[in-house]
Design an enzyme around this catalytic site. Structure first.
Site, mmCIF file in Angstrom:
data_model
loop_
_atom_site.group_PDB
_atom_site.id
_atom_site.type_symbol
_atom_site.label_atom_id
_atom_site.label_comp_id
_atom_site.label_asym_id
_atom_site.label_seq_id
_atom_site.Cartn_x
_atom_site.Cartn_y
_atom_site.Cartn_z
ATOM 1 N N HIS A 102 0.316 -13.718 3.455
ATOM 2 C CA HIS A 102 1.159 -12.197 3.302
ATOM 3 C C HIS A 102 2.389 -12.037 3.974
ATOM 4 C CE1 HIS A 102 -1.828 -9.772 1.063
ATOM 5 N NE2 HIS A 102 -2.629 -10.534 1.495
ATOM 6 N N LYS A 135 -13.065 -6.630 -3.297
ATOM 7 C CA LYS A 135 -11.599 -6.158 -3.283
ATOM 8 C C LYS A 135 -10.659 -7.214 -3.817
ATOM 9 C CE LYS A 135 -7.461 -4.611 -1.864
ATOM 10 N NZ LYS A 135 -6.261 -5.433 -1.465
#
Length: 422
Positions: free
Chosen positions: A375, A261
């Site tokens: 993030h 992913k």
């Protein structure tokens, strides 16, 4: 009055008329309608010709990944994606790759596979041989369907046949190999497969059902390789950590799904930015990862004799520069201009390099401080905005949450309330 989604003639309405129906059905406000009517660089009339039942557009953020050196040439990479830190991570990985010359790529060429399914064949193995004997006739018929493609150097090149056993009995599958040049190729391949179906029925005595392209484009593979210097990565421990993370993915499908992913974060972002078919590329990539019968990483990672990290990627990338949204979407056309690619194969190889860079960035983060560090700041800004912060207040709320390591909507609201009172 009961609401119903059974609407006769919805496709005949204008976008404005459809939006009025949706407004009443979903109790949208005037502000909601204005948001949907804002279509940015894609005029509503053009959008209305791209898909059916259009009421607006869904904007996706477009960023540029810098630092990419591929086959000795510099690229700026347009990436359309909603996830924070992906674009920055790709650029950072590309910067590390530059130390040892950047990325080198190769490919198998722009060949797609069209499948013709024949059932009810009495002698399937004999029919398979008969199809081979008629190969020239079948290829000639296929190429009659697209003289423009043939004149540009493409067209049907070869074929193969196989007998497969299914729960519905034996089937003979004929596969056309079509050089699609700078197109993704679905329309050309499907048209050719349909055209040769009667010939195959006559040869086999069976019935042809499906005549369609395969998205497992094993003859359109893109490859990229790069050396990442151990010092630039942070030392030998980081190299060992990345290899250990790769070994985990190679051994466990649950980890491998997330590993791949991360690769597709980069791949899909460039595919979308250039107006190509993200679902075709994604299905092909994951099917290719499973082609051995076991789901495997699309990348490999190892150390060379100097202790530097060597990364490689191989995956099918069926993309085009002509046809579909790539040719009509104004932002997709600009993305291609920014990239400066001349062929669909060059675009595919660039996409493979971005996938490798994205994987390196993720594995390095996991092997050092964890994925959340990268993030955190960008995610905090989104949470601050969700809480109602605007302007410079967004950054102040985000910075406070990152410092506290409490990136939550309730905390963002508390901080916003405190700053507003001040």
């Amino acid at each position: 009055m009961r609401r119903t989604s059974e609407i006769s003639g919805f496709y005949k309405l204008t976008p404005a008329e459809r939006l009025k129906v949706v407004k009443e059905f979903a109790n949208l406000t005037d502000d909601d309608v204005r948001t949907l009517q804002s279509t940015g660089a894609l005029p509503i009339d053009q959008a209305n010709r791209m898909i059916e039942n259009v009421i607006g557009v869904m904007p996706v953020t477009l960023g540029i990944a810098v630092n990419f050196l591929i086959n000795g040439r510099d690229y700026l990479i347009p990436m359309a994606i909603e996830e924070p830190s992906v674009v920055a991570a790709a650029g950072n990985a590309a910067k590390i790759a530059r130390v040892r010359g950047g990325f080198t790529t190769s490919s198998t060429g722009p060949v797609m596979i069209g499948q013709i399914q024949t059932a009810g064949v009495k002698d399937p193995h004999g029919a398979r041989m008969a199809i081979f004997a008629a190969k020239n006739q079948i290829i000639e018929k296929a190429n009659e369907q697209d003289p423009v493609l043939v004149s540009s150097g493409g067209g049907a090149r070869d074929l193969d046949t196989k007998v497969i056993e299914t729960q519905a009995g034996s089937m003979v599958i004929t596969e056309l190999f079509v050089d699609c040049r700078d197109a993704m190729g679905a329309n050309a391949v499907n048209t050719m497969a349909e055209a040769v179906a009667p010939i195959i029925e006559a040869i086999t005595g069976g019935r042809v059902y499906l005549r369609i392209i395969s998205n497992l484009a094993t003859k359109r593979l893109m490859r990229a390789r790069a050396i990442f210097e151990k010092e630039a990565l942070g030392g030998e421990d980081v190299v060992d950590g990345i290899i250990a993370a790769y070994a985990f993915a190679a051994a466990d499908p649950f980890r491998c799904a997330t590993h791949n992913k991360g690769i597709m974060n980069g791949v899909t972002a460039v595919v979308l930015a250039t107006g190509n078919d993200t679902r075709a590329v994604e299905s092909g990539a994951h099917a290719y990862a499973s082609i051995t019968g076991r789901y495997r990483p699309l990348t490999t990672w190892e150390k060379n004799s100097d202790g530097h990290l060597v990364g490689c990627i191989e995956l099918p990338v069926a993309v085009g520069l002509i046809g579909g949204a790539t040719a009509v979407h104004p932002v997709a056309k600009l993305a291609k201009k920014i990239l400066g690619v001349k062929t669909a194969t060059e675009l595919g190889e660039v996409i493979a390099a971005v996938g490798l860079a994205q994987n390196l960035a993720a594995l390095r983060a996991l092997a050092t401080g964890g994925i959340q560090r990268g993030h955190m700041k960008l995610h905090a800004r989104n949470v601050a905005a969700m809480a109602g912060a605007a302007g410079n207040i967004v950054d102040r709320v985000a910075e406070a949450m990152v410092k506290e390591r409490k990136i939550r909507l309730d905390r963002a609201r508390e901080l916003l309330d405190q700053l507003t009172k001040k």
